[in-house]
Design an enzyme around this catalytic site. Sequence first.
Site, mmCIF file in Angstrom:
data_model
loop_
_atom_site.group_PDB
_atom_site.id
_atom_site.type_symbol
_atom_site.label_atom_id
_atom_site.label_comp_id
_atom_site.label_asym_id
_atom_site.label_seq_id
_atom_site.Cartn_x
_atom_site.Cartn_y
_atom_site.Cartn_z
ATOM 1 C CG ASN A 149 -9.304 -2.236 -0.023
ATOM 2 O OD1 ASN A 149 -8.606 -3.036 0.442
ATOM 3 N ND2 ASN A 149 -9.161 -1.608 -1.049
ATOM 4 C CB THR A 229 0.995 -0.235 7.723
ATOM 5 O OG1 THR A 229 -0.155 0.572 8.263
ATOM 6 C CG2 THR A 229 1.062 -1.543 8.593
ATOM 7 C CD GLU A 247 1.235 -4.422 -4.860
ATOM 8 O OE1 GLU A 247 0.771 -3.297 -5.433
ATOM 9 O OE2 GLU A 247 1.984 -5.005 -5.698
ATOM 10 C CB CYS A 281 -5.551 0.431 -3.458
ATOM 11 S SG CYS A 281 -5.766 -0.747 -4.474
ATOM 12 C CD GLU A 460 0.248 -8.391 -4.531
ATOM 13 O OE1 GLU A 460 -0.884 -7.664 -4.764
ATOM 14 O OE2 GLU A 460 0.468 -8.701 -3.392
HETATM 15 P P1 NAD Z 1 -3.261 -1.104 7.094
HETATM 16 O O1 NAD Z 1 -2.037 -0.663 6.723
HETATM 17 O O2 NAD Z 1 -4.036 -0.210 8.544
HETATM 18 O O3 NAD Z 1 -3.657 -2.476 7.543
HETATM 19 C C1 NAD Z 1 -3.487 -3.379 6.689
HETATM 20 C C2 NAD Z 1 -3.080 -4.719 7.140
HETATM 21 O O4 NAD Z 1 -1.696 -4.586 8.007
HETATM 22 C C3 NAD Z 1 -3.873 -5.243 8.403
HETATM 23 O O5 NAD Z 1 -4.122 -6.631 8.103
HETATM 24 C C4 NAD Z 1 -3.407 -4.788 9.501
HETATM 25 O O6 NAD Z 1 -3.857 -5.403 10.640
HETATM 26 C C5 NAD Z 1 -2.000 -4.882 9.417
HETATM 27 N N1 NAD Z 1 -1.113 -4.171 10.103
HETATM 28 C C6 NAD Z 1 -1.156 -2.992 10.932
HETATM 29 N N2 NAD Z 1 -0.199 -2.690 11.350
HETATM 30 C C7 NAD Z 1 0.870 -3.553 11.408
HETATM 31 C C8 NAD Z 1 2.136 -3.769 11.666
HETATM 32 N N3 NAD Z 1 2.658 -3.119 12.738
HETATM 33 N N4 NAD Z 1 2.847 -4.874 11.348
HETATM 34 C C9 NAD Z 1 2.168 -5.882 10.391
HETATM 35 N N5 NAD Z 1 0.888 -5.645 9.997
HETATM 36 C C10 NAD Z 1 0.357 -4.530 10.401
HETATM 37 O O7 NAD Z 1 -4.249 -0.750 5.876
HETATM 38 P P2 NAD Z 1 -5.750 -0.637 5.728
HETATM 39 O O8 NAD Z 1 -6.405 0.602 6.533
HETATM 40 O O9 NAD Z 1 -6.326 -2.054 6.434
HETATM 41 O O10 NAD Z 1 -6.188 -0.634 4.150
HETATM 42 C C11 NAD Z 1 -6.281 0.538 3.582
HETATM 43 C C12 NAD Z 1 -4.959 0.878 2.918
HETATM 44 O O11 NAD Z 1 -4.571 -0.118 2.061
HETATM 45 C C13 NAD Z 1 -4.815 1.992 1.885
HETATM 46 O O12 NAD Z 1 -3.784 3.087 2.144
HETATM 47 C C14 NAD Z 1 -4.850 1.494 0.706
HETATM 48 O O13 NAD Z 1 -4.513 2.212 -0.406
HETATM 49 C C15 NAD Z 1 -4.203 0.333 0.733
HETATM 50 N N6 NAD Z 1 -4.302 -0.679 -0.248
HETATM 51 C C16 NAD Z 1 -3.532 -0.714 -1.409
HETATM 52 C C17 NAD Z 1 -3.759 -1.656 -2.475
HETATM 53 C C18 NAD Z 1 -2.678 -1.907 -3.327
HETATM 54 O O14 NAD Z 1 -3.003 -2.982 -4.073
HETATM 55 N N7 NAD Z 1 -1.667 -0.802 -3.515
HETATM 56 C C19 NAD Z 1 -4.810 -2.555 -2.308
HETATM 57 C C20 NAD Z 1 -5.893 -2.250 -1.176
HETATM 58 C C21 NAD Z 1 -5.642 -1.434 -0.503
#
Ligand code: NAD
Length: 479
Positions: A149, A229, A247, A281, A460
């Site tokens: 994002n 995840t 996060e 997020c 963080e």
């Molecule tokens: P996602 O969990 O699908 O992917 C995030 C990352 O994890 C990607 O690089 C992905 O390739 C990797 N990943 C996926 N499966 C994995 C596995 N089994 N092992 C290790 N790595 C793996 O999330 P997304 O769809 O890319 O992002 C959106 C989500 O992120 C939303 O839920 C959003 O709220 C959250 N987010 C949270 C914050 C925060 O600071 N809390 C900030 C931004 C986004």
Amino acid sequence: MQQIQNFINGAFVPPANGQYLDNYNPATGKVYSYIPDSDAPDVEQAFQAASAAYPQWKLTSLEDRFKILNRIAELIDENNEALALAESIDQGKPVWLAKNEMTRAGQNFRFFATAAMQFASESHHMEGHAINYTLRQSIGVVGCISPWNLPLYLFTWKIAPALATGNCVIAKPSEITPMTAYLLGDLCIKAGLPAGVLNIVHGLGPKVGNAMVSHPKIKAISFTGGTSTGKHIASVAAPMFKKLSLELGGKNPNIIFADCDFDKALKTTVNTSFLNQGEICLCGSRILVERPIYEKFKSALVEEVKHLKVGNPLLKESKVGAIVSKMHYDKVLSYIELAKTEGGNILCGGTALHPEGENAEGWYIAPTIIEGLAYNCRTNTEEIFGPVVSIMPFDTTEEALTMANCTEYGLACSVWTNDLTKAHTVAASIESGIVWINCWLLRDLRTPFGGVKQSGVGREGGWEAMRFFTEAKNVCIKY
Ligand code: NAD
């Protein structure tokens, strides 16, 4: 077509298996580049490079570390426009917004470059007996995994403190938005970052991400992404006793009291709801409005949102761009359908949009406001992460808190009131890692950043990040 490469040991290299994935431009729905479909052997190659670089990097003087990281910051700034354009094409966000985010990516490096020079540890004197001092030592090779994002913004938010504290890094950007992480490699070379100190491996989560998380010698994982995840990562990393920072997702409330500054609350709520297509997020997706101003606020918000220009992210006038992927676009649209079945009334938006010309096949959704939903229904408790918000009235502070706290998430919230007591009461009672009063997304990089409940574990930002990326060792010296 452009082929992205991994960045390992200071050089751009293809994935070991020679396989690539399609990389889409969300604004057009078309493939525009290819990304390495890397796997465990690439992670191992990165690990070998990182562990070879580590003994030297950890001993690099704080001032030299500062100079290199600060130079990366300068190079990000100097390349702001090119990086912003790349980010916009890769992610679908308006290019004007991407420029702000590239500024923040530079700030991340600058902030932690200076932090490296300021970071200090404690000592504890046992009067007449002994003195303890704490060594905060780098961990070794650490892993940073980031989402799609805010691609470079969040990627650098992890990498910068990891490097500043003397670790070597294996980093994985989202496979959906790999481009600016790829471009960062070149800036690191230009800044003089020694080979192997930062390694960027591209590819899918279950392959590259999993190889990092399950690697026995990668000792810490800093992850930002979805809650499911995060749960999976914790299940792999916790039994290996890795340091873990998670996060995760959010379902943030905006609590708007009748005594607020109406115009400021309204203007900001448009942003909290729809900035970056609602794909932040920290976006507020549940708008709770005190009943005396509910109708007035609702009508004014709908009027503002109807005029938000959705379209080609490269045009200055586009306020809302494209949804990041076809899969996510389908997910967001499915939640709008769910909201209807849960009794929601669509006040505006509610449909996909198909701009003219080359953007006709892009993934656009009209900013959507829904009313009439129960506060604890699925639409109001599950993360949608798109341009979809729900609006609800409340009568008392207690009721607002019950509604706000009813989800499994607890990342951020914003509260609008001119009553100090009310502001403090809500801030203390809300289940949330971050509370903004009469503002939103006002960030001081020194503050602890993170969520409670299923929004994450750990914090963080500032010293929190510097502490995460170091191990504390107590040394006790008896008189
Ligand atoms: P996602 O969990 O699908 O992917 C995030 C990352 O994890 C990607 O690089 C992905 O390739 C990797 N990943 C996926 N499966 C994995 C596995 N089994 N092992 C290790 N790595 C793996 O999330 P997304 O769809 O890319 O992002 C959106 C989500 O992120 C939303 O839920 C959003 O709220 C959250 N987010 C949270 C914050 C925060 O600071 N809390 C900030 C931004 C986004």
